[in-house]
Design an enzyme around this catalytic site. Structure first.
Site, PDB file in Angstrom:
ATOM      1  N   GLY A 107       0.809  -1.213   0.000  1.00 41.27           N
ATOM      2  CA  GLY A 107       0.000   0.000   0.000  1.00 41.27           C
ATOM      3  C   GLY A 107       0.840   1.260   0.000  1.00 41.27           C
ATOM      4  O   GLY A 107       2.038   1.246  -0.275  1.00 41.27           O
ATOM      5  N   LYS A 109       1.926   3.097   2.376  1.00 44.69           N
ATOM      6  CA  LYS A 109       3.011   3.215   3.355  1.00 44.69           C
ATOM      7  C   LYS A 109       4.291   2.541   2.871  1.00 44.69           C
ATOM      8  O   LYS A 109       5.379   2.931   3.262  1.00 44.69           O
ATOM      9  CB  LYS A 109       2.572   2.608   4.690  1.00 44.69           C
ATOM     10  CG  LYS A 109       1.482   3.392   5.400  1.00 44.69           C
ATOM     11  CD  LYS A 109       1.176   2.772   6.758  1.00 44.69           C
ATOM     12  CE  LYS A 109       0.119   3.562   7.514  1.00 44.69           C
ATOM     13  NZ  LYS A 109      -0.195   2.960   8.822  1.00 44.69           N
ATOM     14  N   ALA A 110       4.150   1.531   2.071  1.00 46.31           N
ATOM     15  CA  ALA A 110       5.332   0.827   1.549  1.00 46.31           C
ATOM     16  C   ALA A 110       5.052   0.423   0.111  1.00 46.31           C
ATOM     17  O   ALA A 110       4.823  -0.741  -0.181  1.00 46.31           O
ATOM     18  CB  ALA A 110       5.645  -0.402   2.404  1.00 46.31           C
ATOM     19  N   PRO A 111       5.040   1.397  -0.807  1.00 47.42           N
ATOM     20  CA  PRO A 111       4.641   1.112  -2.186  1.00 47.42           C
ATOM     21  C   PRO A 111       5.729   0.400  -2.975  1.00 47.42           C
ATOM     22  O   PRO A 111       6.304   0.937  -3.918  1.00 47.42           O
ATOM     23  CB  PRO A 111       4.355   2.510  -2.738  1.00 47.42           C
ATOM     24  CG  PRO A 111       5.270   3.405  -1.963  1.00 47.42           C
ATOM     25  CD  PRO A 111       5.395   2.801  -0.592  1.00 47.42           C
ATOM     26  N   ASN A 112       6.028  -0.819  -2.576  1.00 48.52           N
ATOM     27  CA  ASN A 112       7.044  -1.618  -3.239  1.00 48.52           C
ATOM     28  C   ASN A 112       6.369  -2.799  -3.918  1.00 48.52           C
ATOM     29  O   ASN A 112       5.414  -3.364  -3.390  1.00 48.52           O
ATOM     30  CB  ASN A 112       8.079  -2.120  -2.235  1.00 48.52           C
ATOM     31  CG  ASN A 112       8.602  -1.001  -1.350  1.00 48.52           C
ATOM     32  OD1 ASN A 112       8.992   0.046  -1.845  1.00 48.52           O
ATOM     33  ND2 ASN A 112       8.585  -1.211  -0.047  1.00 48.52           N
ATOM     34  N   VAL A 113       6.875  -3.187  -5.063  1.00 52.55           N
ATOM     35  CA  VAL A 113       6.272  -4.248  -5.848  1.00 52.55           C
ATOM     36  C   VAL A 113       7.256  -5.398  -5.976  1.00 52.55           C
ATOM     37  O   VAL A 113       8.454  -5.181  -6.168  1.00 52.55           O
ATOM     38  CB  VAL A 113       5.877  -3.733  -7.248  1.00 52.55           C
ATOM     39  CG1 VAL A 113       5.159  -4.806  -8.041  1.00 52.55           C
ATOM     40  CG2 VAL A 113       5.000  -2.490  -7.128  1.00 52.55           C
ATOM     41  N   VAL A 114       6.755  -6.637  -5.876  1.00 51.58           N
ATOM     42  CA  VAL A 114       7.582  -7.822  -6.053  1.00 51.58           C
ATOM     43  C   VAL A 114       7.163  -8.513  -7.352  1.00 51.58           C
ATOM     44  O   VAL A 114       5.978  -8.758  -7.583  1.00 51.58           O
ATOM     45  CB  VAL A 114       7.448  -8.794  -4.872  1.00 51.58           C
ATOM     46  CG1 VAL A 114       8.302 -10.044  -5.105  1.00 51.58           C
ATOM     47  CG2 VAL A 114       7.865  -8.112  -3.569  1.00 51.58           C
ATOM     48  N   LYS A 128      12.231  -7.492  -5.737  1.00 47.57           N
ATOM     49  CA  LYS A 128      11.506  -6.451  -5.020  1.00 47.57           C
ATOM     50  C   LYS A 128      12.032  -5.100  -5.476  1.00 47.57           C
ATOM     51  O   LYS A 128      13.208  -4.788  -5.324  1.00 47.57           O
ATOM     52  CB  LYS A 128      11.688  -6.596  -3.508  1.00 47.57           C
ATOM     53  CG  LYS A 128      10.916  -5.537  -2.710  1.00 47.57           C
ATOM     54  CD  LYS A 128      10.983  -5.790  -1.214  1.00 47.57           C
ATOM     55  CE  LYS A 128      10.170  -4.760  -0.438  1.00 47.57           C
ATOM     56  NZ  LYS A 128      10.174  -5.008   1.015  1.00 47.57           N
ATOM     57  N   ASP A 222       8.150  -6.558   9.880  1.00 51.61           N
ATOM     58  CA  ASP A 222       6.811  -7.030   9.495  1.00 51.61           C
ATOM     59  C   ASP A 222       6.703  -8.550   9.447  1.00 51.61           C
ATOM     60  O   ASP A 222       6.369  -9.132   8.401  1.00 51.61           O
ATOM     61  CB  ASP A 222       6.404  -6.459   8.135  1.00 51.61           C
ATOM     62  CG  ASP A 222       5.944  -5.021   8.249  1.00 51.61           C
ATOM     63  OD1 ASP A 222       5.905  -4.508   9.366  1.00 51.61           O
ATOM     64  OD2 ASP A 222       5.628  -4.419   7.202  1.00 51.61           O
TER      65      ASP A 222
END
Length: 528
Positions: A107, A109-114, A128, A222
């Site tokens: 989302g 807060k952590a817009p990272n895509v794998v 990532k 997390d």
């Protein structure tokens, strides 16, 4: 390089992967005429503008590794050393970061895509890609990635390398294919997870944390059911991505946990004891089969209402003593005072007596057929397995050239220069030669078409790939099959041709991976 992918989408308004059997017109580009720089199978660039290389006054070799980071074959782990990748290598491996290859997103807060991807040697990877505002300074990111990259353990999805080029910050890890604990525990389809498997998950995670702690990496970001992945044998493994800091300043951890440790709410800092607290919430997940707020769970425990806490699907699978012991362990992990929580070594010791059916493979406990068993193949897949090039040729003739001809009609509004017309004529000449099994002529004609570089056709690469196979040139055939996959990431023919080329090279295990992928994509196409 990225311009190529943008050109493919600009003309059609869609990703190039939506067109497995067409070519599209592209504008000439300053990178040269040959598409060779685009595909996984082409020769990689020999230079990388990695941050540390640039700082030292020159580019770093693409296969540069930190000599201080040695391969560690701990507990049967056999993986390559940590390495530095270029952004072009990872773009090729993921087919241009195609949306079809996204396996998870985060989302705001952590817009990272794998993404999932595949290296030239057929090794599957997870990539990532951090948001551009994360890790603004390259050196802290590189140092952190190298530190995590020293870890090698069978309980982890291990970090294989990273990319630190320009504004790009990416991590490369083992690809673990069989979904997450969250999927199997909360959203199961065929059967709920058995008690013995749930206890195995708990033990494997505790062992992963104990190993990381012993190597000086006690902090985990997390820890939750989405960080637990199932490998080919359905053994649970902990994602290495959680071992990386994930923040703008590169110094502190952030958290998106639904149930955060009390001390994190006070200080904003994650400690080793905070990780134990999160482990306690996972024990509650395993016991209840759902995500229960720790405060509610502790109220049930104090009221001795364990029946309300336990998953009804587990009835009869464990004794009262075993259930009580697990609840006791979870309660210790969830103590409000961090110093009262157990360390990972104590967690391992407490969970070993709760193990059942230790000799039963995980895939059996999960109710999954043996992953090593032969997977069903279509007639085309069978032809690829036995390397029946004539049968493959017949199939490719049947899928034919109609879609390519349709693309030519669709693009007829373009200004057809003499060069473009000559390019089309080269393709038509190649198609005719391919049809007549004149494979040397087909190779020459398709090469002219490809070298001009104004059009991109996965089917041309596929037909030239088979022509190379017919001419006993498996290396060139593999390159072309990979190029076809880059242009169209979900086209099963590209994977099948890779499998045949790999078999011709004597790489049977890699060929099986490509064959299985092609079979899976073909079956999906048949059900759509």
């Amino acid at each position: 390089m990225q311009d190529r992918y943008q050109q493919l989408g600009n003309i059609t308004g869609k990703s190039s992967s939506h067109f497995p059997c067409l070519f599209v017109l592209t504008v000439p580009n300053p990178l040269g005429k040959n598409l060779g720089g685009l595909g996984m199978g082409c020769d990689f660039s020999k230079c990388s503008a990695c941050c540390w290389g640039a700082e030292q006054g020159g580019p770093a070799p693409e296969d540069q590794v930190d000599e201080e980071i040695k391969e560690e074959n701990a507990e049967g782990v056999d993986l390559p050393r940590f390495r530095i990748f270029t952004i072009d290598q990872l773009r090729r491996a993921t087919s241009g970061f195609a949306v079809e290859n996204i396996v998870s997103e985060h989302g705001e807060k952590a817009p990272n895509v794998v993404y999932k991807g595949r290296l030239e040697n057929q090794m599957r990877i997870a990539v990532k890609r951090f948001n551009r505002i994360a890790w603004p300074e390259p050196q802290p990111f590189l140092e952190e990635a190298k530190a995590v990259g020293q870890l090698r353990n069978q309980r982890l999805a291990n970090l294989l390398g990273c990319c630190c080029e320009g504004d790009e910050r990416l991590l490369v890890a083992e690809y673990i294919p069989n979904d997450t604990l969250a999927k199997h525990l909360f959203h199961w389809e065929t059967q709920p997870m058995k008690w013995a498997m749930r206890m195995r998950v708990a033990l494997h995670l505790a062992e992963a944390l104990e190993y990381c702690t012993s190597k000086g990496r006690a902090l985990y970001h997390d820890l939750n059911a989405y960080r637990v992945l199932y490998d080919e044998d359905y053994n649970p493994r902990l994602s290495c991505f959680g071992l990386m800091k994930n923040s703008r300043d590169g110094k502190s951890f952030s958290t998106n946990l639904a149930f955060t440790p009390p001390e994190y709410l006070r200080t904003g800092r994650v400690t080793p004891e905070s990780v134990t607290y999160s482990f306690g919430t996972l024990l509650l997940d395993l016991l209840s089969g759902k995500h229960i707020p720790p405060s509610h769970a502790l109220d049930l425990i104090r009221d001795r209402n364990l029946g309300m806490l336990s998953d009804s699907c587990l009835e009869g699978q464990f004794s009262n003593d075993e259930g009580t012991e697990l609840v006791r362990l979870a309660s210790r992990c969830l103590q409000s005072e961090p110093q009262e929580r157990p360390n990972p070594k104590s967690l391992v010791a407490a969970l070993i007596p709760l193990q059942k059916d230790s000799e039963v493979p995980s895939h059996v406990l999960m109710g999954i057929p043996d992953g090593t068993a032969a997977f069903p193949l279509s007639p085309l897949g069978e032809a690829c397995l036995r390397m029946d090039l004539t049968a493959i040729h017949e199939v490719m003739e049947k899928i034919g050239y109609k879609d390519d001809e349709g693309a030519a009609t669709e693009l007829s509004f373009q200004m057809w220069t003499n060069q473009i017309q000559e390019t089309l004529n080269s393709k038509k000449k190649g198609d005719a030669a391919f049809r007549q099994k004149e494979f040397k002529t087909a190779i020459d004609s398709y090469t002219v078409f490809i070298d001009v570089g104004t059009m991109v056709s996965p089917t041309v690469y596929a037909r030239r790939s088979l022509s190379y196979l017919m001419s006993n040139m498996p290396d060139e055939a593999l390159n072309d099959a990979m190029q076809a996959q880059v242009i169209s990431p979900v086209w099963y023919i590209a994977f099948y041709l890779q499998a045949v080329a790999l078999l011709a090279q004597g790489k049977e295990s890699e060929a099986q991976v490509a064959l299985k992928e092609g079979s899976s994509l073909e079956s999906k196409k048949g059900t759509n």
